[in-house]
Structures are given as C-alpha cells and as structure tokens.
Design a protein around this motif. Structure first.
Motif, mmCIF file in Angstrom:
data_model
loop_
_atom_site.group_PDB
_atom_site.id
_atom_site.type_symbol
_atom_site.label_atom_id
_atom_site.label_comp_id
_atom_site.label_asym_id
_atom_site.label_seq_id
_atom_site.Cartn_x
_atom_site.Cartn_y
_atom_site.Cartn_z
ATOM 1 N N VAL A 11 0.776 -1.451 -0.080
ATOM 2 C CA VAL A 11 -0.003 -0.213 0.320
ATOM 3 C C VAL A 11 0.785 0.744 0.687
ATOM 4 O O VAL A 11 2.071 1.565 -0.320
ATOM 5 C CB VAL A 11 -1.595 -0.001 1.624
ATOM 6 N N ALA A 12 0.129 2.515 -0.863
ATOM 7 C CA ALA A 12 1.497 3.716 -0.358
ATOM 8 C C ALA A 12 0.060 4.939 0.443
ATOM 9 O O ALA A 12 -1.018 4.930 0.026
ATOM 10 C CB ALA A 12 1.480 4.452 -2.009
ATOM 11 N N LEU A 58 -0.275 -3.058 -5.939
ATOM 12 C CA LEU A 58 -0.680 -2.285 -5.116
ATOM 13 C C LEU A 58 -2.272 -2.642 -4.867
ATOM 14 O O LEU A 58 -2.377 -3.244 -5.976
ATOM 15 C CB LEU A 58 0.028 -1.045 -5.882
ATOM 16 N N ALA A 59 -2.382 -2.266 -4.100
ATOM 17 C CA ALA A 59 -3.309 -2.687 -2.453
ATOM 18 C C ALA A 59 -4.271 -1.526 -3.242
ATOM 19 O O ALA A 59 -5.366 -1.138 -3.584
ATOM 20 C CB ALA A 59 -3.626 -3.501 -2.250
ATOM 21 N N GLN A 60 -3.545 -0.777 -3.079
ATOM 22 C CA GLN A 60 -4.404 0.750 -2.143
ATOM 23 C C GLN A 60 -3.770 1.999 -2.110
ATOM 24 O O GLN A 60 -2.648 1.984 -1.610
ATOM 25 C CB GLN A 60 -4.579 0.572 -1.214
ATOM 26 N N ILE A 61 -3.739 3.282 -2.429
ATOM 27 C CA ILE A 61 -3.520 4.625 -2.126
ATOM 28 C C ILE A 61 -3.754 5.244 -1.489
ATOM 29 O O ILE A 61 -5.198 5.128 -1.587
ATOM 30 C CB ILE A 61 -3.015 4.924 -3.405
ATOM 31 N N PRO A 114 -0.766 -5.956 3.768
ATOM 32 C CA PRO A 114 0.520 -5.507 2.987
ATOM 33 C C PRO A 114 1.494 -6.524 3.721
ATOM 34 O O PRO A 114 1.468 -6.125 4.530
ATOM 35 C CB PRO A 114 0.869 -3.951 2.654
ATOM 36 N N SER A 115 2.671 -6.613 2.987
ATOM 37 C CA SER A 115 3.734 -7.057 3.565
ATOM 38 C C SER A 115 5.172 -5.428 3.393
ATOM 39 O O SER A 115 6.047 -5.528 3.812
ATOM 40 C CB SER A 115 4.001 -8.237 2.136
ATOM 41 N N HIS A 116 4.000 -4.410 2.363
ATOM 42 C CA HIS A 116 5.286 -3.236 2.386
ATOM 43 C C HIS A 116 3.901 -2.255 2.015
ATOM 44 O O HIS A 116 3.522 -2.147 1.371
ATOM 45 C CB HIS A 116 5.851 -3.348 0.850
ATOM 46 N N ILE A 117 4.897 -1.556 2.637
ATOM 47 C CA ILE A 117 4.262 -0.052 3.077
ATOM 48 C C ILE A 117 5.102 1.267 2.606
ATOM 49 O O ILE A 117 5.832 1.906 2.925
ATOM 50 C CB ILE A 117 3.736 0.152 4.309
ATOM 51 N N PHE A 118 4.786 1.762 1.433
ATOM 52 C CA PHE A 118 5.220 3.181 0.470
ATOM 53 C C PHE A 118 4.788 4.684 1.639
ATOM 54 O O PHE A 118 3.432 4.428 1.799
ATOM 55 C CB PHE A 118 5.032 3.527 -0.605
ATOM 56 N N LEU A 119 5.799 5.407 1.826
ATOM 57 C CA LEU A 119 5.401 6.964 2.808
ATOM 58 C C LEU A 119 6.177 7.659 1.619
ATOM 59 O O LEU A 119 7.550 7.769 1.666
ATOM 60 C CB LEU A 119 6.298 6.602 3.818
#
Length: 348
Positions: A11-12, A58-61, A114-119
């Motif tokens: 997710v971002a 990517l699941a969601q922003i 999520p396994s990863h979170i973008f910021l």
C-alpha cells in the motif's frame, strides 16, 4: 503454507499536508490546495500517485492531510477511475507528525495485510523510482529503505543529512537540518517500510507516556527539554524514528541519480514543472504537444497543452510551458517558462 511472493501486497501513503502548511506557497495556495496545483499539466500529487501505479501488487493508495474532504473528493474519484487504483483521502483531526499521521490510520493501512508500505511526501519532485527501491529493500532485509540523493555541500543543511555504509548501504547516522556539515547525502522524503514501522512508532508513544507520568514528579526536568513535552501521539519520522534506529541494521538507503527538488515556494513550482515536462519525453511523450506545421501554434521544447485549451495558430509557446484546462491563448502571444492555470485568458 510457505509464503509465496504472490502473497506480497503493497500500500502507498502520500502525505499532502494542509492549509496551515502551504503558507510559503502563497499566493498560489490561496485558491487551490497546494497538492492540486498543476505541474507539467498534472496536479502536484498526481506525480507521486502515478509513480505508485508502478509498484507491483499495489492494493491501495491513501492520501493523508488536513484539507477538508470536499477539496479532494472530485480529484480523488477522477484519478482513481483514470488509474484504476483505489485511492482514499484520510483527513487528520490534528497534526500527529509524519510518523504519527501514519500510525493514526494504522488500522486502515494494515487492512489489506500489506507486506510493504510506501510513504511519500507530496511536495517533492523526483522520478520516484519505487519498484527499484522495493527490490533493494527486499535485498537489504531491514525495516525501512530511504530514498537519498547527493547534493552540493552548501545546500545540504536545509535537509535531513545522513551517513550510510558505502558497502552495505546501511543507514549509520541521521540528523535533521544539522548545525554543522554532516554529509552531502540527504533524505528525499520517499520511503518503503515493512509493517514493523508501526511497532517502532508505538514504542516512541509508549516512552512518551511513561515520561509524562514521571514528569508529574519533576516539573524542573520538564522545563529542561522541549521534546519531552510533545504529546505522546505526535511522532516525527526523522528525529523520533530514523535517528534512533540508525546503525541498528534496520534502515537502509537507496540512492537516486535522477533529479530531486522540494516544492516549497511558487518559484520552485516552475522549475519542477520543467523537470516533469522533460521527464515526459521519456515516460509519456504523448502528453507533450508537438508543433505540426502551419495550422497550429509554434511549439519550442517541452510543452503541455490541455486538450480543452484554445491556442491561436500565431502564438509561440515554449520551452517549459504548461497550459491548463479551458485556457485561451490569443493571437501573437509568446509564452516561455510558465504555468497557465485553468480558465485563464492571455491576449497581446
């Protein structure tokens, strides 16, 4: 069952700030929220959003900020449809700091497991090499990877300076806007984390609460330090997370060789618009207007013209010009190095 790579989801989160923050961006921010100000014909926030589209699985922003919901509703629904990615705007009730804002909405952000979170920060202009960062992040095996860039030593002190191990890329030392020169590598404000980041933020909050209880016994100590009196749920990513975790094999860096700028002032928006226009040559040439002979205006260099804008054939446009929706550019007008907003009419 073993973890398969197809289980990985990202997710971002894009931090968009709020009306209290955009004061340096006046007068441009007075009638349009800064994240929606057009750079290269697209809203400022569109550039990080479209970069997120390239993140695998990517699941969601999520956009997090203090603007009123209605200021973003229309934009968010149209960009969601256009990019076919679910995008939600989350309004903060009060500032929680960059890490605290993330933590405040942790239940939503973790909903997709999520396994990863973008910021990402909305007010930076760069190529956002997110898939490459993710690859590097997985290889490092840490909690977070930070996008960094090398700048001139003179300008470094306006940013978060950092020192990394040249072989392992581990973040060894981090200082926000240091008094003395630390390094010419700076934090770009773009990160990828594992969900462990929430445990780290929670740790800071818990420490703050414990300190607050201690403080009831000693008011003298409380006067000594301003940071001790921060509310427990106000957590800054840089001072509270990055600095203490540096050198603990938790944080790593990924260096970009492309451009990077922070969009703090109106003047910067012109420079960034130009950077994005030149990037379009490689990524989205269809967005750039080409001069095609006698019937149309003369186009020089990188120019974006919204399909609904009307430009007189005798006009000369470019380089570095973007023209927004329903603008009218009259006969003999010469435009260079500018951003023309919606519904503007320019005549000689």
């Amino acid at each position: 069952m073993g973890m398969m790579s197809s289980d990985e989801r990202a997710v971002a989160v894009i931090m968009v700030g709020g009306p209290t923050k955009g004061t340096r961006f006046r007068p441009l921010s007075l009638n349009i929220p800064k994240p929606l100000f057009p750079l290269a014909g697209q809203a400022m926030v569109h550039h990080p959003i479209s970069a997120c589209k390239k993140i695998p699985n990517l699941a969601q922003i999520y956009l997090i900020g203090f603007y009123e919901e209605r200021e973003f509703a229309l934009y968010v629904s149209s960009i969601s449809n256009e990019l076919k990615v679910p995008i939600k705007y989350l309004k903060e009730d009060k500032p929680h700091g960059s890490a605290g804002g993330l933590y405040n909405f942790r239940d939503l952000i973790l909903e997709d497991n999520p396994s990863h979170i973008f910021l990402l920060n909305c007010d930076v202009c760069c190529t956002f090499p997110l898939p490459e960062m993710l690859e590097a992040h997985k290889k490092y095996g840490g909690m977070g990877t930070i996008l960094v860039i090398k700048v001139s030593p003179e300008s470094a002190d306006q940013f978060g300076e950092l020192v990394a191990d040249p072989n392992s890329n581990e973040l060894l030392h981090y200082t926000e806007k240091p008094e003395t020169f630390v390094s010419d590598r700076i934090n770009c404000g773009v990160y990828v984390f594992t969900p462990e980041i929430f445990t780290a933020i929670q740790g800071v909050s818990t420490q703050r609460k414990d300190r607050a209880n201690l403080r009831r016994q000693s008011s003298f100590e409380a006067l000594q330090s301003a940071t001790r009196s921060l509310p427990a749920n106000f957590v800054r990513l840089d001072q509270d997370i990055l600095s203490p975790l540096a050198g603990k094999k938790q944080l790593y860096i990924y260096e970009t060789r492309d451009f990077w700028e922070q969009i703090k002032t109106p003047g910067m928006s012109l420079k960034c618009s130009g950077l994005y226009l030149s990037l379009f040559r490689y990524t989205s040439p269809h967005l750039l207007t080409e001069g095609d002979g006698s019937k149309s205006a003369t186009i020089l260099g990188d120019v974006y013209i919204h399909p609904s804008a009307k430009v007189h054939p005798t006009a000369k446009i470019g380089p570095n010009v973007s023209i927004s929706a329903n603008a009218r550019i009259g006969a003999g007008v010469r435009l260079i190095n500018c951003i023309v907003l919606d519904d503007v009419e320019i005549k000689v």
